[in-house]
Scaffold this active site. Structure first.
Site, PDB file in Angstrom:
ATOM      1  N   TYR A 171     -10.357  -8.959   5.736  1.00 15.31           N
ATOM      2  CA  TYR A 171     -10.070 -10.227   5.083  1.00 15.31           C
ATOM      3  C   TYR A 171     -10.408 -11.428   5.958  1.00 15.31           C
ATOM      4  CZ  TYR A 171      -7.809  -7.741   1.275  1.00 15.31           C
ATOM      5  OH  TYR A 171      -7.565  -6.919   0.195  1.00 15.31           O
TER       6      TYR A 171
ATOM      7  N   HIS B 102       0.808  -1.229   0.000  1.00 14.99           N
ATOM      8  CA  HIS B 102       0.000   0.000   0.000  1.00 14.99           C
ATOM      9  C   HIS B 102       0.839   1.275   0.000  1.00 14.99           C
ATOM     10  CE1 HIS B 102      -3.880  -2.099   1.656  1.00 14.99           C
ATOM     11  NE2 HIS B 102      -3.316  -2.769   0.667  1.00 14.99           N
TER      12      HIS B 102
END
Length: 379
Positions: free
Chosen positions: A272, A159
């Protein structure tokens, strides 16, 4: 601050591997992909390319993840490596975006981003160089300097973001800093992580940034973002940004000064591990996305079309899909947006740009296969 860079692993998926979908925002279901209204012409192959950009003379800049910046002739027949940069390319890192300066015709400056190691870990850096004659009939990128780096550097390889867009007046630039998979920095007023930044061309905080008077880092334009892999201005000067959601919830946002886009407090996706994240809701104090995807498209580059080859798409957004292996078309109408088309491309699409003649250009992510540069023209 002089340039200090560093080296590469294969790209990992940046979001969940959901099937390609063109479901309406907030609704279930899928729409079958439209028949492709364009022809595809393969121009060249690269090794894990990341970004493409056009110079005024129609030559093409391409960055490769491992640190090579390549200059390609307009017809794709001649290529030259103009710089090999020692970037840190582990995980999602590497040599990232590349954009010629608005005054490139006179300054010869090229801006680019990369990931690097430093005190505290790793982070994304904004740099620039000057394209010069190499004395042997070619070109080289010289006078390389880093002008800004994310704060703080942290552990991990994900990221980074690192997309660049110059303001329409050419006097400032916008630079995306991902939250580095650390969640909370996106809401930390002193961190540049998880933010859209507005900088001078020398990498300093641009005057008039909206949150400096509220105790934020002086570079911050908007905050509450996750992994911002596309940023572009439309013809009216509105700034659009796309970002990876978690498990679901990829977003296309209209970026407004000083607004909080909610990550990690709200998202139209989930963690997730299956834990819920509250969805965007009216009155929650956060700026909601104009369009969102669940299942994800894993958005790569963002381009807003202004050419004449595809007049029916003028003013619309085009997004490269990574895990969805698609080209995504979003209809823009002023400050509103709606899903239009999603064409399967058979490969992860890392970046999308508009050529000088109005053709649409794509570059594949590469990795284990070729990273092809493809030109789209009307069928």
């Amino acid at each position: 601050m002089r340039l200090t860079l560093l080296a590469t692993l294969p790209l990992v998926l940046l979001a969940g591997a959901g099937a390609p979908s063109i479901a309406a925002a907030g609704q279930a279901g899928e729409t079958p992909p439209s028949a492709k209204p364009f022809r595809e012409t393969v121009i060249a192959d690269f090794v894990s390319p990341w970004a493409i950009a056009f110079l005024p003379d129609e030559r093409i800049l391409v960055t490769e993840k491992a640190g090579q910046m390549i200059l390609l002739s307009a017809d794709g027949r001649r290529r030259q490596t103009i710089a090999t940069l020692p970037v840190d390319s582990a995980g999602q890192g590497g040599l990232m975006d590349v954009v010629p300066a608005p005054d490139f015709a006179t300054s010869r400056r090229i801006y680019f981003s990369y990931s690097a190691k430093g005190a505290g870990g790793k982070g994304v850096v904004l740099a620039r160089g000057r394209l010069r004659d190499d004395g042997r009939g070619g070109d080289r990128l010289g006078e390389i300097e880093a002008v800004f780096q994310a704060r703080p550097f942290v552990a991990g390889d994900g990221h980074y973001s690192g997309r660049i867009a110059f303001a329409p007046d050419g006097q400032s630039l916008f630079f995306t800093n991902g939250e580095r998979q650390k969640f909370t920095p996106a809401q930390d007023p002193q961190a540049t992580l998880g933010k859209v930044l507005r900088l001078t061309l020398d990498g300093k905080p641009a005057p008039g940034n909206p949150l400096a008077v509220k105790g934020f880092a002086p570079e911050v334009w908007s905050y509450g973002h996750r992994n911002l892999l596309g940023i572009a201005f439309d013809g009216a000067g509105r700034l659009w940004e796309q970002e990876m959601g978690p498990k679901g919830g990829d977003e296309l946002n209209l970026i407004l000064p000083g607004r909080n886009y909610g990550w990690p407090t709200v998202s139209n996706g989930s963690h997730y591990d299956g834990r819920d994240i509250p969805d965007h809701a009216p009155g929650d104090g956060y700026e909601p996305p104009k369009v969102w995807w669940n299942p994800v498209i894993s958005p790569g580059g963002l381009m807003i079309y202004s050419g004449n080859l595809f007049p029916q798409w003028k003013g619309d957004a085009f997004i490269g899909g990574l895990s969805s292996q698609s080209l995504v078309h979003v209809d823009l109408d002023g400050q509103t947006a709606g899903k239009a088309d999603q064409w399967p491309m058979g490969a992860r699409i890392r970046d999308v740009d508009q050529g000088p003649d109005g053709a649409i250009w794509l570059i594949e992510d590469g990795g284990k296969s070729a990273g092809r540069l493809i030109r789209l023209t009307p069928r």
